[in-house]
Scaffold this active site. Sequence first.
Site, PDB file in Angstrom:
ATOM      1  CG  ASP A   1     -10.713 -53.607   6.903  1.00 21.32           C
ATOM      2  OD1 ASP A   1     -10.624 -53.801   5.738  1.00 21.32           O
ATOM      3  OD2 ASP A   1      -9.250 -53.260   7.473  1.00 21.32           O
TER       4      ASP A   1
HETATM    5  C1  BGC Z   1      -7.595 -53.619   4.501  1.00 26.63           C
HETATM    6  C2  BGC Z   1      -8.416 -52.420   4.223  1.00 26.63           C
HETATM    7  C3  BGC Z   1      -8.824 -52.048   3.039  1.00 26.63           C
HETATM    8  C4  BGC Z   1      -9.885 -53.347   2.709  1.00 26.63           C
HETATM    9  C5  BGC Z   1     -10.292 -53.246   1.093  1.00 26.63           C
HETATM   10  C6  BGC Z   1      -8.631 -54.683   4.291  1.00 26.63           C
HETATM   11  O1  BGC Z   1      -7.970 -55.989   4.111  1.00 26.63           O
HETATM   12  O2  BGC Z   1      -7.233 -53.633   6.101  1.00 26.63           O
HETATM   13  O3  BGC Z   1      -7.361 -51.246   4.355  1.00 26.63           O
HETATM   14  O4  BGC Z   1      -9.245 -50.743   2.606  1.00 26.63           O
HETATM   15  O5  BGC Z   1      -8.982 -54.744   3.039  1.00 26.63           O
HETATM   16  O6  BGC Z   1      -9.424 -53.684   0.204  1.00 26.63           O
END
Ligand code: BGC
Length: 765
Positions: A283
């Site tokens: 993530d």
């Molecule tokens: C979130 C994810 C997301 C990623 C990209 C993160 O902060 O937890 O769910 O896909 O950002 O935007």
Amino acid sequence: MKLFFSLLGSLFFSLLVTAQTTPDATMKLFIDGLMRKMTLEEKLGQLNLPGSGDIVTGQAQSSDIAAKIRAGKVGGLFNIKSVAKIHDVQRIAVEQSRLKIPLLFGMDVIHGYETVFPIPLGLSCTWNMPLIERTARIAAIEASADGINWTFSPMVDIARDARWGRIAEGSGEDPFLGSMVAKAMVRGYQGDLTSANQILSCVKHYALYGAAESGRDYHTVDMSRQRMYNDYFPPYKAAVDAGAASVMASFNEVEGIPATGNRWLLTNVLRKQWGFKGFIVTDYTGINEMIDHGVGNLQHVSAMALRAGIDMDMVGEGLLTTIPQSLKEGKITQAEIDAACRRILEAKYKLGLFNNPYRYGSADRVQKEVFSSAHRSEARAIAAESFVLLRNAPMGIEKKQTVLPLQQKGTIALVGPLANNKKNMPGTWSVAANLDNAVSLYAGLKEVVGNKANILIARGANLDYDSLFEERAGMFGRSLHRDSRPAEVMIAEALEIAKQADVIVAALGESAEMSGESSSRADIGIPKAQQDLLKALVTTGKPIVLVLFTGRPLTLTWEHANIPAILNVWFAGSEAGYAIADVLFGEVNPSGKLTTSFPQHVGQVPLFYGQKNTGRPLNSPWFSKFRSNYLDVSNNPLYPFGYGLSYTTFNYGELQLSKKSLQSADTLFASVTVTNTGDRYGKETVQLYIRDLVGSVTRPVKELKGFEKIALRAGESKVVTFPITIEDLKFYNYELKHTWESGEFEIMIGANSADLKKGVVNWNK
Ligand code: BGC
């Protein structure tokens, strides 16, 4: 003899040719060839996933992306929007970098692209898998038209704590339902990945992210492996079984090791036990965050992540910048780097990017397919199916008439901070949407009712009294724009129109950004300023419909006792206003059922129907000394899992069981007759639950094991039958073996998890 060898030779040759020409073998040959040419830096480049800066979904990072792409230091880019921009960037990769390797383009296409569907929690309340699959299909069509070939969806985290804002992004509390939704979404996005309108899915957030302590986002998770395997893992596994191409590691720790660096989780469970063949992405800055988790410096945590099984590093560039040193020091092997690089190249290969790097994205397709009127009308129907009618009490002296559906006549007073707002309708995580294209409730009501009824409107209240809170809850261009008048003046204005009206429609609840990422709440009621408005409206004695906007279960005990009609509309997407009007006026009969329990009080959370019995279960309706309960509130939810009303009524006949005593290979048929006893057509989701009454480990008091959504005309009956086999009795035991045990099982069928017809069978090996 000679002939024998020559036959054997030709057989061997033909086997070799066949082997070489299978798609996998061809891909392997191609990737082997490419990887032979790649430097270490170029290989690490494939593992690097910077954000584009176009759409911001985390702490902003700045870097010269174009230069990095030219240098072969980027494998993909995410959250960049528009076919023109995407193709420009792709051009840099395939024309100006040494090896001309195309980029992946990812995006958070979570519940639709420009045509936005209800937030996932709302969508799950349709209990309609073909419909859910269709939303993912449409999202993939639109996103791919605009150049996207990878979505960071589905989010399948089981969530049982309404304080956690990201409960909005998943399918609620139940592993069985969550698994069905996970599969439907993966199928919808990916199909067989042969067409340019099918995209890679990414299952997230692996794992257990929804079990954050105290409902606070990113917080610690700690649970037994039994609970992981039985309750939290199933949806991830279901998505993997359905062929999900990628998995995203979660921010939280699992058993004291951050998921991003947890080899047991990423390699032993995901790859070895479940056979996952795709790639794993962190993530947002997941690797770097391991430093704050307290497990080492950037070099250490980067090597830890790669060794654990991470293939791609979102934003943080820990792999890019530190792995060469770790390789030199023998802390990582070339084979580990190669394995990760290969998986990224395989994904690109499967997408057809090596044949045509511009395969995804076409201005012509954008014109025809993105936010098309056909997609919008599907979104309107799907949105209406996600609404949950929580209450619709009989009114008047004779108690015959319910408030809903509304009549298309007379005067309607529409009040509330969410009554006339477009930008909040799509809900959290609608990053690709043009928020101005969404339909407000006011616009929707006017459209549906035309000039048959008179609609008066007043804001009545701000989101809340606290302007700082309101600022936080209005990020990403969703501000409700605070009204500077004193609260009493706004309430007085609302009362003024209420007095002239036959019915009051109060559009209250949360703003879109009050749920979603980093939007946990300690108080999960309707904000105080709006509650005060509602209380004032009650004093008029007029019938009131509460149209509730929310991304999580709210505590509605007062509202339930005082407001005759409550329609929970979540955040319903771009067509929200039309869909809500369709349901309010009875053009569509609501059929949504909750996939998350609504507590009476925040102190009850985490609250879910599939609890364990304990050694001191409460056997009376409320308090009993020395039993497992509270002094001040009963154990029950306000609205249980599976609950939702309709404008018609359904009667459930007695439970019929085909046998009472069964052997391993038998199939039990459990049936009920469901009758539409009201006066209009409606849909009902019939639910099957099972309880394993005695186990080698304690088992939940009930577990959803099947459901069927049926449609019945007024007066019509249908027999709903669930075939049950030992597969439905299996669970992960103390040794984490997926098995079933002989004994008694309670079989339950009904309209929701609390209202069930029950019977017991004996099932023996
Ligand atoms: C979130 C994810 C997301 C990623 C990209 C993160 O902060 O937890 O769910 O896909 O950002 O935007």
